[in-house]
Design a protein around this motif. Structure first.
Motif, PDB file in Angstrom:
ATOM      1  N   LEU A 242      14.885 -22.097 -30.287  1.00 53.25           N
ATOM      2  CA  LEU A 242      14.716 -23.148 -30.086  1.00 53.25           C
ATOM      3  C   LEU A 242      13.930 -23.941 -29.208  1.00 53.25           C
ATOM      4  O   LEU A 242      13.067 -24.719 -29.711  1.00 53.25           O
ATOM      5  CB  LEU A 242      15.733 -24.606 -30.829  1.00 53.25           C
ATOM      6  N   GLY A 243      13.902 -23.234 -28.362  1.00 48.51           N
ATOM      7  CA  GLY A 243      13.397 -24.168 -27.296  1.00 48.51           C
ATOM      8  C   GLY A 243      12.954 -22.797 -26.258  1.00 48.51           C
ATOM      9  O   GLY A 243      13.983 -21.145 -25.747  1.00 48.51           O
ATOM     10  N   LEU A 244      12.365 -22.001 -25.713  1.00 49.58           N
ATOM     11  CA  LEU A 244      11.926 -20.915 -24.520  1.00 49.58           C
ATOM     12  C   LEU A 244      11.117 -21.312 -23.887  1.00 49.58           C
ATOM     13  O   LEU A 244       9.835 -22.200 -23.516  1.00 49.58           O
ATOM     14  CB  LEU A 244      10.953 -20.066 -25.440  1.00 49.58           C
ATOM     15  N   ASN A 245      11.689 -21.075 -22.553  1.00 51.51           N
ATOM     16  CA  ASN A 245      10.596 -21.624 -20.866  1.00 51.51           C
ATOM     17  C   ASN A 245       9.862 -20.385 -20.120  1.00 51.51           C
ATOM     18  O   ASN A 245      10.769 -19.581 -19.716  1.00 51.51           O
ATOM     19  CB  ASN A 245      12.240 -22.425 -20.369  1.00 51.51           C
ATOM     20  N   LEU A 246       8.794 -20.372 -20.310  1.00 51.35           N
ATOM     21  CA  LEU A 246       8.406 -19.862 -19.598  1.00 51.35           C
ATOM     22  C   LEU A 246       7.110 -20.316 -18.325  1.00 51.35           C
ATOM     23  O   LEU A 246       6.431 -19.120 -17.905  1.00 51.35           O
ATOM     24  CB  LEU A 246       7.486 -18.617 -20.460  1.00 51.35           C
ATOM     25  N   GLN A 247       7.912 -21.170 -18.136  1.00 58.77           N
ATOM     26  CA  GLN A 247       7.512 -21.549 -16.997  1.00 58.77           C
ATOM     27  C   GLN A 247       7.283 -20.719 -15.613  1.00 58.77           C
ATOM     28  O   GLN A 247       8.513 -19.772 -15.011  1.00 58.77           O
ATOM     29  CB  GLN A 247       7.840 -22.834 -16.676  1.00 58.77           C
ATOM     30  N   GLN A 248       6.182 -21.023 -14.615  1.00 58.10           N
ATOM     31  CA  GLN A 248       6.071 -19.621 -13.949  1.00 58.10           C
ATOM     32  C   GLN A 248       6.129 -18.462 -14.180  1.00 58.10           C
ATOM     33  O   GLN A 248       6.467 -17.771 -12.435  1.00 58.10           O
ATOM     34  CB  GLN A 248       7.168 -20.576 -12.142  1.00 58.10           C
ATOM     35  N   CYS A 249       5.923 -17.893 -14.420  1.00 58.56           N
ATOM     36  CA  CYS A 249       5.638 -16.435 -15.073  1.00 58.56           C
ATOM     37  C   CYS A 249       4.101 -15.713 -15.172  1.00 58.56           C
ATOM     38  O   CYS A 249       3.868 -16.420 -15.941  1.00 58.56           O
ATOM     39  CB  CYS A 249       6.221 -16.535 -16.725  1.00 58.56           C
TER      40      CYS A 249
ATOM     41  N   LEU B 123      20.798 -19.440 -22.589  1.00 58.93           N
ATOM     42  CA  LEU B 123      21.214 -18.472 -21.407  1.00 58.93           C
ATOM     43  C   LEU B 123      19.647 -18.697 -20.752  1.00 58.93           C
ATOM     44  O   LEU B 123      18.980 -18.719 -20.911  1.00 58.93           O
ATOM     45  CB  LEU B 123      20.458 -16.629 -22.168  1.00 58.93           C
ATOM     46  N   ASP B 124      20.205 -19.146 -19.253  1.00 64.28           N
ATOM     47  CA  ASP B 124      18.872 -19.096 -18.226  1.00 64.28           C
ATOM     48  C   ASP B 124      19.023 -18.121 -17.051  1.00 64.28           C
ATOM     49  O   ASP B 124      20.166 -17.769 -16.567  1.00 64.28           O
ATOM     50  CB  ASP B 124      19.440 -20.436 -17.563  1.00 64.28           C
ATOM     51  N   ILE B 125      18.617 -17.486 -16.850  1.00 63.96           N
ATOM     52  CA  ILE B 125      17.697 -15.947 -16.510  1.00 63.96           C
ATOM     53  C   ILE B 125      16.834 -16.641 -15.173  1.00 63.96           C
ATOM     54  O   ILE B 125      16.131 -15.560 -15.124  1.00 63.96           O
ATOM     55  CB  ILE B 125      17.981 -14.452 -16.626  1.00 63.96           C
ATOM     56  N   SER B 126      16.150 -17.631 -15.194  1.00 59.11           N
ATOM     57  CA  SER B 126      15.342 -18.090 -14.436  1.00 59.11           C
ATOM     58  C   SER B 126      15.503 -17.900 -13.203  1.00 59.11           C
ATOM     59  O   SER B 126      16.984 -17.174 -11.917  1.00 59.11           O
ATOM     60  CB  SER B 126      15.144 -20.148 -13.961  1.00 59.11           C
ATOM     61  N   LYS B 127      14.486 -17.554 -12.660  1.00 53.78           N
ATOM     62  CA  LYS B 127      13.983 -17.034 -10.510  1.00 53.78           C
ATOM     63  C   LYS B 127      15.091 -15.268 -10.557  1.00 53.78           C
ATOM     64  O   LYS B 127      15.492 -15.368  -9.647  1.00 53.78           O
ATOM     65  CB  LYS B 127      14.751 -18.048 -10.012  1.00 53.78           C
ATOM     66  N   CYS B 128      15.543 -14.828 -11.794  1.00 54.10           N
ATOM     67  CA  CYS B 128      15.837 -13.632 -11.115  1.00 54.10           C
ATOM     68  C   CYS B 128      15.068 -12.140 -11.585  1.00 54.10           C
ATOM     69  O   CYS B 128      14.003 -12.196 -11.545  1.00 54.10           O
ATOM     70  CB  CYS B 128      16.864 -13.102 -12.436  1.00 54.10           C
ATOM     71  N   THR B 129      16.050 -10.998 -10.712  1.00 56.78           N
ATOM     72  CA  THR B 129      14.877  -9.823 -10.828  1.00 56.78           C
ATOM     73  C   THR B 129      14.886  -9.124 -12.175  1.00 56.78           C
ATOM     74  O   THR B 129      14.788  -7.700 -11.895  1.00 56.78           O
ATOM     75  CB  THR B 129      15.544  -9.014  -9.822  1.00 56.78           C
TER      76      THR B 129
ATOM     77  N   ASN C  81      21.509  -5.874 -31.577  1.00 48.80           N
ATOM     78  CA  ASN C  81      22.119  -7.611 -32.624  1.00 48.80           C
ATOM     79  C   ASN C  81      23.447  -6.797 -33.141  1.00 48.80           C
ATOM     80  O   ASN C  81      24.024  -5.986 -33.625  1.00 48.80           O
ATOM     81  CB  ASN C  81      21.124  -6.859 -34.306  1.00 48.80           C
ATOM     82  N   PRO C  82      24.454  -8.741 -33.825  1.00 50.10           N
ATOM     83  CA  PRO C  82      23.398  -9.583 -33.588  1.00 50.10           C
ATOM     84  C   PRO C  82      23.628 -10.851 -32.566  1.00 50.10           C
ATOM     85  O   PRO C  82      24.496 -10.396 -31.851  1.00 50.10           O
ATOM     86  CB  PRO C  82      24.038 -10.408 -34.861  1.00 50.10           C
ATOM     87  N   ILE C  83      22.234 -11.301 -31.976  1.00 44.94           N
ATOM     88  CA  ILE C  83      22.231 -11.935 -31.166  1.00 44.94           C
ATOM     89  C   ILE C  83      21.717 -13.206 -31.532  1.00 44.94           C
ATOM     90  O   ILE C  83      20.841 -13.072 -31.987  1.00 44.94           O
ATOM     91  CB  ILE C  83      21.831 -11.269 -30.285  1.00 44.94           C
ATOM     92  N   ASN C  84      22.537 -14.482 -31.141  1.00 48.09           N
ATOM     93  CA  ASN C  84      22.406 -15.726 -31.594  1.00 48.09           C
ATOM     94  C   ASN C  84      21.792 -16.662 -30.596  1.00 48.09           C
ATOM     95  O   ASN C  84      21.972 -17.878 -30.855  1.00 48.09           O
ATOM     96  CB  ASN C  84      23.273 -16.035 -32.571  1.00 48.09           C
ATOM     97  N   LEU C  85      20.821 -16.439 -29.779  1.00 47.12           N
ATOM     98  CA  LEU C  85      20.796 -16.825 -28.774  1.00 47.12           C
ATOM     99  C   LEU C  85      19.123 -18.284 -29.349  1.00 47.12           C
ATOM    100  O   LEU C  85      18.342 -18.212 -30.020  1.00 47.12           O
ATOM    101  CB  LEU C  85      19.442 -16.640 -27.709  1.00 47.12           C
ATOM    102  N   GLN C  86      19.199 -19.491 -29.211  1.00 43.50           N
ATOM    103  CA  GLN C  86      18.750 -20.840 -29.192  1.00 43.50           C
ATOM    104  C   GLN C  86      18.251 -21.434 -28.558  1.00 43.50           C
ATOM    105  O   GLN C  86      16.596 -21.527 -27.981  1.00 43.50           O
ATOM    106  CB  GLN C  86      19.241 -21.621 -29.609  1.00 43.50           C
ATOM    107  N   ILE C  87      18.773 -20.646 -27.013  1.00 44.03           N
ATOM    108  CA  ILE C  87      18.184 -21.304 -25.841  1.00 44.03           C
ATOM    109  C   ILE C  87      17.901 -20.363 -24.702  1.00 44.03           C
ATOM    110  O   ILE C  87      18.939 -20.282 -24.499  1.00 44.03           O
ATOM    111  CB  ILE C  87      18.731 -22.824 -25.227  1.00 44.03           C
ATOM    112  N   LEU C  88      16.026 -19.859 -24.376  1.00 41.65           N
ATOM    113  CA  LEU C  88      15.788 -18.995 -23.259  1.00 41.65           C
ATOM    114  C   LEU C  88      15.862 -19.622 -22.394  1.00 41.65           C
ATOM    115  O   LEU C  88      14.533 -19.847 -22.703  1.00 41.65           O
ATOM    116  CB  LEU C  88      15.867 -17.853 -24.632  1.00 41.65           C
ATOM    117  N   SER C  89      15.533 -19.252 -20.770  1.00 39.67           N
ATOM    118  CA  SER C  89      14.624 -19.537 -19.985  1.00 39.67           C
ATOM    119  C   SER C  89      14.771 -18.522 -18.973  1.00 39.67           C
ATOM    120  O   SER C  89      15.117 -17.731 -18.930  1.00 39.67           O
ATOM    121  CB  SER C  89      15.864 -21.050 -19.319  1.00 39.67           C
ATOM    122  N   VAL C  90      13.755 -18.468 -18.905  1.00 45.18           N
ATOM    123  CA  VAL C  90      12.916 -17.158 -17.905  1.00 45.18           C
ATOM    124  C   VAL C  90      12.163 -17.147 -16.566  1.00 45.18           C
ATOM    125  O   VAL C  90      11.557 -16.955 -16.061  1.00 45.18           O
ATOM    126  CB  VAL C  90      12.471 -15.892 -18.550  1.00 45.18           C
TER     127      VAL C  90
END
Length: 652
Positions: free
Chosen positions: A623-630, A573-579, A592-601
């Motif tokens: 397995l991967g989490l993107n918190l850049q520019q938060c 799931l990629d929700i980058s630059k969203c409000t 639950n259950p949610i099985n996210l492995q990659i999340l980008s905010v």
């Protein structure tokens, strides 16, 4: 007595009757005939050799074995019983490493005595198997080890170490060297060590090595006769002389890649063509001396074995394409890029040569000769063509694309990029004319595509299409999407990226028409899409959806609630630059259950430290989490999260 003289009970005195020196400070001075030898009393364990006092000054005495000349040491090393012993000796000094690494396999002496050989044979018979020496010999010849040297690590010393170390551990099979501008570089010395210690080498890749010339590669050719794959990239000092040596010493060569080697030309390629009949893959790029003679020789000599051909930025003409069309009987993958001297005639002759019957994948980039008639001939002459990629073909029009699609009846994948003469008419005609096997269609940066002004006439749907990808085609709008919804009911993968002209009104009919259930949806950069689209995706396709990219879309926490409630199979799931806010992240973690492995905010400015518990809960599967520019998330929160989510790679 003699025994009491050397008796030692653990005290500091050498002799039990007391010290032979009246002054204890002199106890470290031992007198020898004709010379004095000094051992420092406190740091005796640091001394590798005694210091000799002669001529009024102290001099370090050279170890006796270092007095031996290289020839003697070489003879000693080659008589060692096994590879482990030679590896141990190589660790002593650079001099010993150099000597050991220069021992060829056939120079290693079999120093067993007849008695030892008879005993070993007897033991083998008793055990009913092979000896340990035989096992070791077999392992050394396998060549299953791989080694890679990049940048500053690419030196002669490391190559010598690899040559010695891998010999007794399975043998070196693959070697990749990428040079740098470092002071210590790879030269002939290092490649000579590889050639002598690694006869099992099958794959060699040399990148950015201006210090390696013909002498080094000739050493490889003379010592590594099992070489099958050779990759030379930006090695300006290598000339045709090297390829002549490779052709002579490595007849089993199957893969040849040459890129940016300005001094390799037709002579070297012709030598490879004459001596390496089993070539399966040839890639030649940016070699100004390589022309029709060399390329034609390679293609004609390996007519029944060559399966992959890639030619880029060469001075070849229509002649080479004619040879491909006639002799490419086994070619399955063909890529032609930046060939300014190839005209429309070359493509036409290649297509009508009837030799490319097995061609499955064809890529053309920046070739002015790729015109309507030329590509249509290729389509007719390649009945098994399944994948076609056309990029930067300025003379390809709607008519040519439509004819090509109709001629290539087996086409499964059609990709176009920066073909600006293609309009929406060409797009839909190719979709309709490609036949019943088309599964993937992709258009990127085609500025000639404009939105439909009127509806299309009744057309039969393209039931076979599974993947639709439209990237950065600014004229693509809602009317085109509405038409696609009627034509493509079995879509499973949808990418609509950077399309500022589409809105909910165009996307919703497309989503509602997909009967099979969408697996992957990428809507990144579509700035006019709202929560309604995400809610529709979640409600209709949540039971199959695995990937969802909403980067830059106008969505809020309501979308995350819908995703959490319906998309149980979602892993990316990629929700980058969203409000979105902390509440949305909490909702995502709550259901639950949610099985996210990659999340980008990334770039979500309203996500703060309050989301730490929710991210921690999601981290059970992440397995991967993107918190850049938060910007609202502190460094301390990221540190705590990193400690908690030890399995997850976090970008901040």
């Amino acid at each position: 007595s003699h025994s009491s003289l050397y008796w030692f009970a653990g005290s500091d005195d050498f002799c039990p009757v007391g010290s032979i020196y009246p002054n204890l400070k002199e106890s470290s001075l031992f007198l020898y005939p004709n010379q004095d030898v000094y051992f420092p009393p406190c740091k005796r364990y640091h001394i590798s050799a005694p210091f000799v006092f002669a001529g009024g000054k102290f001099e370090q005495k050279k170890p006796s074995i270092e007095v031996l000349p290289d020839e003697c040491l070489f003879e000693i090393f080659r008589r060692l019983p096994g590879g482990q012993e030679r590896s141990t000796c190589a660790c002593v000094s650079k001099r010993w490493l150099t000597l050991v690494s220069n021992i060829r396999r056939d120079e290693i002496s079999d120093n067993k005595t007849p008695q030892a050989s008879d005993l070993e044979h007897e033991n083998t018979n008793k055990k009913g198997g092979v000896s340990a020496e035989d096992v070791d010999s077999d392992v050394e010849g396998d060549g299953y080890l791989s080694r890679s040297l990049d940048g500053k690590k690419a030196t002669d010393i490391r190559l010598a170490s690899i040559a010695v170390g891998t010999a007794s551990r399975g043998g070196l099979g693959k070697l990749f060297i990428r040079g740098s501008k470092s002071r210590h570089v790879v030269t002939t010395v290092g490649l000579r060590a590889i050639s002598r210690g690694c006869p099992s080498l099958r794959v060699l890749s040399l990148w950015n090595l201006s210090s390696v010339g013909d002498e080094g590669l000739c050493e490889i050719a003379n010592g590594c006769h099992q070489l099958e794959k050779l990759d030379l990239c930006h090695c300006p000092s290598i000339t045709d002389k090297s390829l002549l040596a490779v052709a002579k010493g490595c007849p089993n060569l199957t893969d040849l890649t040459i890129e940016g080697c300005a001094n390799i030309g037709n002579e070297g390629l012709q030598a490879i063509a004459c001596s390496c009949p089993n070539l399966k893959s040839v890639s030649i790029k940016d070699c100004p001396l390589a022309g029709d003679q060399g390329v034609a020789s390679l293609l004609s000599s390996a007519s029944y074995s060559l399966t992959k051909v890639k030619l880029q930025a060469l001075n070849i003409t229509d002649v080479s394409l004619a040879v491909i069309g006639h002799y490419g009987k086994a070619v399955t993958d063909l890529s032609l890029t930046s060939l300014p001297n190839v005209s429309e005639k070359g493509f036409w002759v290649m297509g009508n040569g009837h030799g490319l019957q097995k061609l499955k994948s064809f890529t053309v980039t920046s070739c002015c000769g790729a015109t309507d008639s030329g590509l249509e001939a290729v389509g007719k002459g390649c009945p098994n063509l399944k994948q076609l990629c056309l990029s930067k073909c300025p003379f390809l029009s709607d008519k040519g694309l439509s004819s090509l699609a109709k001629a290539a009846g087996s086409l499964e994948c059609l990709q176009l990029e920066e073909c600006h003469r293609i309009s929406q008419f060409g797009f839909f005609c190719s979709l309709i004319n490609c036949g019943a096997k088309l599964k993937v269609i992709s258009f990127a940066n085609c500025l000639g595509i404009k939105d439909l002004n009127s509806g299309l006439p009744p057309l039969s749907p393209c039931e076979s299409l599974r993947s639709l990808s439209i990237h950065n085609c600014p004229g693509f709008g809602d009317a085109s999407l509405f038409a696609l919804g009627k034509l493509c009911p079995q879509l499973q993968h949808v990418e609509l990226c950077g399309l500022h002209g589409i809105t909910d009104a165009g996307v919703l009919p497309l989503l509602e028409s997909c009967e099979a259930g969408l697996l992957k949806v990428n809507l990144s950069g579509c700035v006019n899409l709202s929560d309604k689209v995400v809610q529709t995706i979640s409600n209709l396709h949540g039971w199959t959806l695995e990937l969802l990219n909403l980067d830059g879309c106008k969505i809020s926490d309501a979308s995350l609630v819908a995703i959490a409630e319906n998309c149980q199979l979602l892993t990316d799931l990629d929700i980058s630059k969203c409000t979105i806010t902390d509440s949305g992240i909490a909702a995502l973690a709550h259901f639950n259950p949610i099985n996210l492995q990659i999340l980008s905010v990334s770039g979500c400015s309203m996500v703060s430290d309050k989301s730490l518990p929710s991210l921690g809960k999601l981290g059970e599967t992440l397995l991967g989490l993107n918190l850049q520019q938060c910007k609202a998330i502190s460094s301390r929160a990221v540190e705590l999260l990193t400690e908690q989510l030890w399995r997850c790679d976090i970008l901040f």
